[in-house]
Design a protein around this motif. Structure first.
Motif, short mmCIF file in Angstrom:
data_model
loop_
_atom_site.label_atom_id
_atom_site.label_comp_id
_atom_site.label_asym_id
_atom_site.label_seq_id
_atom_site.Cartn_x
_atom_site.Cartn_y
_atom_site.Cartn_z
N LYS A 182 0.89 -1.11 -0.09
CA LYS A 182 -0.09 -0.20 0.02
C LYS A 182 0.94 0.99 -0.13
N GLY A 183 0.37 2.20 -0.79
CA GLY A 183 1.19 3.54 -0.81
C GLY A 183 0.28 4.34 -0.40
N PHE A 184 0.72 5.40 0.51
CA PHE A 184 -0.25 6.71 0.87
C PHE A 184 0.59 7.91 0.64
N LEU A 185 -0.17 8.89 0.10
CA LEU A 185 0.37 10.07 -0.32
C LEU A 185 -0.11 11.21 0.84
N ASN A 186 1.03 11.84 1.27
CA ASN A 186 0.82 12.93 2.30
C ASN A 186 0.16 12.43 3.42
N ARG A 187 0.60 11.25 3.74
CA ARG A 187 0.36 10.37 4.71
C ARG A 187 -1.19 9.64 4.91
N LYS A 188 -2.27 10.47 4.41
CA LYS A 188 -3.47 10.05 4.64
C LYS A 188 -4.26 9.47 3.16
N VAL A 189 -3.82 9.85 2.06
CA VAL A 189 -4.41 9.75 0.97
C VAL A 189 -3.85 8.34 0.36
N LEU A 190 -4.64 7.48 0.06
CA LEU A 190 -4.32 6.17 -0.53
C LEU A 190 -3.91 6.10 -1.99
N TRP A 191 -2.95 5.73 -2.13
CA TRP A 191 -2.61 5.83 -3.71
C TRP A 191 -3.32 4.51 -4.46
N THR A 192 -3.94 4.99 -5.39
CA THR A 192 -5.00 4.07 -6.04
C THR A 192 -4.36 3.13 -6.82
N SER A 193 -4.68 1.72 -6.58
CA SER A 193 -3.84 0.49 -7.19
C SER A 193 -4.39 0.33 -8.53
N PRO A 194 -3.81 -0.15 -9.67
CA PRO A 194 -2.28 -0.21 -9.79
C PRO A 194 -1.51 1.12 -9.75
N GLU A 195 -0.81 1.48 -8.87
CA GLU A 195 -0.18 2.61 -8.80
C GLU A 195 0.74 2.89 -10.24
N PRO A 196 1.30 2.07 -10.74
CA PRO A 196 2.14 2.75 -12.03
C PRO A 196 1.04 3.04 -12.96
N ASN A 197 -0.12 2.84 -13.12
CA ASN A 197 -1.13 3.35 -13.86
C ASN A 197 -1.81 4.88 -13.33
N ASN A 198 -1.39 5.25 -12.19
CA ASN A 198 -1.99 6.37 -11.32
C ASN A 198 -0.88 7.29 -10.98
N ILE A 199 0.17 7.30 -11.67
CA ILE A 199 1.19 8.20 -11.05
C ILE A 199 0.86 9.49 -11.07
N ALA A 200 -0.15 10.13 -11.86
CA ALA A 200 -0.90 11.24 -12.10
C ALA A 200 -1.19 11.84 -10.75
N GLN A 201 -1.94 10.77 -10.06
CA GLN A 201 -2.31 11.32 -8.62
C GLN A 201 -1.29 11.66 -7.70
N ALA A 202 -0.22 10.97 -7.80
CA ALA A 202 1.19 11.93 -6.85
C ALA A 202 1.59 12.96 -7.35
N ILE A 203 1.60 13.07 -8.64
CA ILE A 203 2.29 14.31 -9.11
C ILE A 203 1.47 15.39 -9.13
N ALA A 204 -0.04 15.15 -9.09
CA ALA A 204 -1.04 16.24 -8.76
C ALA A 204 -0.99 16.93 -7.53
N LEU A 205 -0.42 16.22 -6.60
CA LEU A 205 -0.14 16.83 -4.93
C LEU A 205 1.08 17.56 -5.12
N THR A 206 1.86 17.75 -6.22
CA THR A 206 2.90 18.70 -6.30
C THR A 206 2.31 20.05 -6.86
N GLN A 207 1.28 19.96 -7.38
CA GLN A 207 0.81 21.22 -8.11
C GLN A 207 -0.33 22.04 -7.37
N GLY A 208 -0.97 22.95 -8.01
CA GLY A 208 -1.93 23.87 -7.36
C GLY A 208 -1.41 24.79 -6.46
N ALA A 209 -2.27 25.18 -5.58
CA ALA A 209 -1.74 26.17 -4.48
C ALA A 209 -0.61 25.71 -3.90
N ASN A 210 0.33 26.79 -3.55
CA ASN A 210 1.27 26.45 -3.02
C ASN A 210 1.27 26.44 -1.35
#
Length: 349
Positions: A182-210
């Motif tokens: 299991k992978g978690f993003l910013n500690r509480k957000v579950l990284w959707t499986s299969p993770e290699p198909n959902n890297i946009a979910q992780a990268i999106a958390l580096t974008q937007g409001a600073n």
């Protein structure tokens, strides 16, 4: 330049007559103006101090000028966002100008990074799927900070034995997902499986409001001794923050089971390189409370850790450090990593 002298005259009347001793204090060739902060929230007060080149304070005898106009006393406030040039005079000595500002925090933003906590195990044949996804994320972004939390057993007779096991059961209990991987993003957000198909979910958390807080680390390793300064700066008022600080190790070689098609579908991956492996937590794993008084707009909070390197570190040259702040909801707000010898500044935008 005319110098300013101070005289202390001590007179003593002796039996055989009157004598006087004179002590001449060191001369003041210049005066130095300092402010208790170069920027504060509008409505707050900035206080100025004047000392001479010998370190003697002359604040009460100095005159302060703000934007060319003399003010009463040594304090300045503003009801609006503004910037001012301040100087001070002491007799015929004039300080250099000092610029101070009053703001509302809108100008203070920080680089946004995402924390990836990978719950894994050398025994876990499906865990390379998450590792592969992490490689893909790092291939597209420099703003991901990875922590590999190896689970769940240090018992060499167990079928889930992992030589790098770290007891994260307290943290895992808050996630309520007992299986691996299991992978978690910013500690509480579950990284959707299969993770290699959902890297946009992780990268999106580096974008937007600073984020309105940033971190800077300064780790010094001297032999087996560790000094680590973790600092945070705030562009808004925060409350209920907790600090988490990890010690990681890279370059650990050990077999990895692999039941996936990734990494050429080979099982077992011999001498697999395990990176970002969690070896120690210098705070409670759920975080150490930061006083609310230290997390106000324009404030800087610093925590210093003086300790020894964890005994389980194989190679001190491969150690890295990760620090992040979590909010009252347990989510990581921002994160930073550093290697030994780094002396980081805040990543202000």
């Amino acid at each position: 330049m005319k110098k300013v002298f101070g005289f202390i005259i001590v007179s003593a009347l002796a039996l055989w007559g009157c004598s006087s001793d004179y002590t001449v204090l060191e001369s003041s060739d210049s005066v130095i103006l300092t402010a208790d902060s170069s920027v504060k929230r509008f409505g707050d007060t900035i206080t100025f101090t004047v000392r001479d080149n010998n370190g003697i304070e002359h604040t009460n005898d100095a005159v302060f000028y703000v934007d060319g106009t003399a003010i009463e006393g040594n304090k300045l406030t503003s009801a609006v966002v503004s910037t001012h040039n301040v100087k001070a005079t002491y007799y015929d000595l004039t300080s250099d100008n000092v610029e101070v500002s009053f703001g509302d925090g809108t100008e203070l933003n920080f680089r946004k990074r995402v924390l990836i906590e990978d719950y894994t195990g050398t025994w876990c044949g499906y865990c390379p799927r998450v590792a592969y996804a992490i490689d893909l994320v790092h291939g597209q972004s420099d703003d991901a900070v990875t922590v590999a939390i190896h689970r769940p057993s240090s018992d060499m007779l167990s079928i889930v034995y992992d030589p790098y096991n770290f007891d994260a059961s307290e943290l895992e209990a808050t996630l309520n997902i007992p299986s691996y991987p299991k992978g978690f993003l910013n500690r509480k957000v579950l990284w959707t499986s299969p993770e290699p198909n959902n890297i946009a979910q992780a990268i999106a958390l580096t974008q937007g409001a600073n984020p309105k807080l940033g971190l800077a680390l300064k780790p010094i390793v001297n032999g087996n001794n560790l000094t680590l300064d973790v600092s945070a700066q705030f562009g808004a008022d925060f409350s209920g923050l907790k600090l988490v600080v990890y010690v990681l190790e890279n370059g650990l070689l050990y077999e990895q089971h692999n039941y996936t098609s990734y990494f050429d579908g080979v099982d077992v991956l011999e001498n697999y390189t395990h990176n970002h492996v969690l070896r120690a937590c210098l705070t409670p794993i759920l975080g150490e409370a930061v006083p609310d008084s230290e997390t106000k707009l324009y404030g800087i909070y610093t925590k210093t850790f003086n300790t020894t390197l964890p005994a389980n570190i194989s190679n001190a040259a491969n150690v890295e450090f990760v620090a992040f702040l979590v909010g009252a909801d347990g989510k990581a707000i921002n994160v930073r990593k550093a290697a030994a010898g780094d002396a980081q500044d805040f990543e202000m935008l």
